[in-house]
Motif scaffolding. Structure first.
Motif, PDB file in Angstrom:
ATOM      1  N   GLU A   1       0.826  -1.199   0.000  1.00  0.00           N
ATOM      2  CA  GLU A   1       0.000   0.000   0.000  1.00  0.00           C
ATOM      3  C   GLU A   1       0.865   1.256   0.000  1.00  0.00           C
ATOM      4  N   CYS A   2       0.291   2.329  -0.513  1.00  0.00           N
ATOM      5  CA  CYS A   2       0.954   3.629  -0.455  1.00  0.00           C
ATOM      6  C   CYS A   2      -0.032   4.667   0.063  1.00  0.00           C
ATOM      7  N   LEU A   3       0.494   5.715   0.667  1.00  0.00           N
ATOM      8  CA  LEU A   3      -0.342   6.766   1.234  1.00  0.00           C
ATOM      9  C   LEU A   3      -0.469   7.911   0.240  1.00  0.00           C
TER      10      LEU A   3
ATOM     11  N   ALA B   1       1.271  12.561  -3.723  1.00  0.00           N
ATOM     12  CA  ALA B   1       2.224  12.281  -2.660  1.00  0.00           C
ATOM     13  C   ALA B   1       2.355  13.496  -1.737  1.00  0.00           C
ATOM     14  N   LEU B   2       2.924  13.282  -0.576  1.00  0.00           N
ATOM     15  CA  LEU B   2       3.196  14.378   0.350  1.00  0.00           C
ATOM     16  C   LEU B   2       4.433  15.142  -0.117  1.00  0.00           C
TER      17      LEU B   2
ATOM     18  N   GLU C   1      -7.306   7.908  -9.567  1.00  0.00           N
ATOM     19  CA  GLU C   1      -6.751   8.651 -10.704  1.00  0.00           C
ATOM     20  C   GLU C   1      -5.463   9.325 -10.267  1.00  0.00           C
ATOM     21  N   LEU C   2      -4.407   9.139 -11.056  1.00  0.00           N
ATOM     22  CA  LEU C   2      -3.079   9.587 -10.647  1.00  0.00           C
ATOM     23  C   LEU C   2      -2.685  10.906 -11.295  1.00  0.00           C
TER      24      LEU C   2
ATOM     25  N   LEU D   1       6.616   8.778  -8.930  1.00  0.00           N
ATOM     26  CA  LEU D   1       6.819   8.033  -7.685  1.00  0.00           C
ATOM     27  C   LEU D   1       5.745   6.963  -7.509  1.00  0.00           C
ATOM     28  N   ILE D   2       4.504   7.338  -7.740  1.00  0.00           N
ATOM     29  CA  ILE D   2       3.403   6.399  -7.550  1.00  0.00           C
ATOM     30  C   ILE D   2       3.508   5.243  -8.543  1.00  0.00           C
TER      31      ILE D   2
END
Length: 267
Positions: free
Chosen positions: A153-155, A169-170, A246-247, A257-258
């Protein structure tokens, strides 16, 4: 278009330029997605300042700040963000460079130390105060952008003030005295309440909004409770690599990165 842009630090006097970028009121003159123009479009009576940027496919490129937005058949004035995802990376970087140089030039016409009018450095891209010798170069603000991961998983988060934007992303600026890894850990802690362990550098990207250099990382979550700060982050969620929302555009470092995480997690 996929020509590689070769930037130049500065050239005085200006060389003969074959490709021109016209800027007025913070916008670029574009014909569709094309913001590079030939000599016929350049209006000498409206040019306030000109700067050499470098070469694209062997053609010298320059940017010209105009006193007003001119009318050109088939063209309109557009903001830089409208070109994101519409032109390739080298052209977007060139457009961003043009705007940053024009902004630097306009912001430092007078010395921030003594108030005297500054002059161009004879060799470098800098404005120098003749009274106190303060030299001001175009300034780049370093920041980190990090994708926090937890197994498969990713945040991903949405930023306050733009609730319906895409998940991303942060990110945050590096503070004085910090290295990139320290800034990464601090920003994650401040924005979503999590701690991170090992991090992996993925790449960097110039981000001309208005002038950042983004350093991208994958960072493993090591603990803490997910709690968006609500000041900068309105929403944050864990997503499995196989069920991502959706990215952001693959031209952005966040999108890269994602996609890198999803590729690695899916192996």
């Amino acid at each position: 278009m996929s020509d590689i842009f070769m930037p130049a630090a500065s050239v005085w006097p200006l060389p003969a330029m074959a490709r021109h970028i016209l800027i007025a009121d913070g916008q670029l003159l574009c014909c569709g997605d094309q913001f590079l123009h030939g000599n016929s479009v350049l209006p000498p009576d409206a040019v306030l300042h000109s700067h050499y940027l470098g070469e694209l496919a062997g053609h010298a490129c320059g940017v010209h700040l105009l006193s007003r937005q001119i009318d050109v058949d088939g063209c309109d004035w557009r903001g830089l963000r409208s070109l994101l995802g519409q032109v390739d990376e080298s052209h977007f970087a060139l457009a961003g460079r043009a705007l940053q140089v024009v902004n630097w030039d306009g912001d430092h016409r007078f010395c921030g130390r003594c108030g005297s009018e500054t002059e161009y450095h004879p060799n470098d891209r800098a404005r120098v105060c003749p009274s106190c010798q303060l030299a001001v170069y175009p300034r780049i603000s370093p920041c980190v952008i990090m994708l926090v991961t937890r197994g498969e998983e990713c945040l991903l988060a949405r930023h306050t003030g733009n609730r319906y934007s895409k998940y991303t992303a942060l990110a945050g600026f590096i503070e004085p005295g910090e290295n990139a890894e320290q800034a990464l850990a601090r920003e994650v802690r401040e924005e979503v309440g999590l701690e991170v362990g090992a991090s992996r550098y993925i790449g960097s990207q110039p981000w001309p909004f208005p002038g950042q250099l983004m350093l991208g990382f994958l960072a493993e979550c090591s603990g803490g409770e997910l709690k968006p700060d609500r000041e900068e982050i309105s929403e944050a969620q864990w997503f499995h690599y196989s069920a991502l929302p959706e990215l952001p555009s693959p031209q952005t470092l966040s999108g890269q990165l994602i996609r890198t995480f999803a590729q690695l997690a899916g192996k």
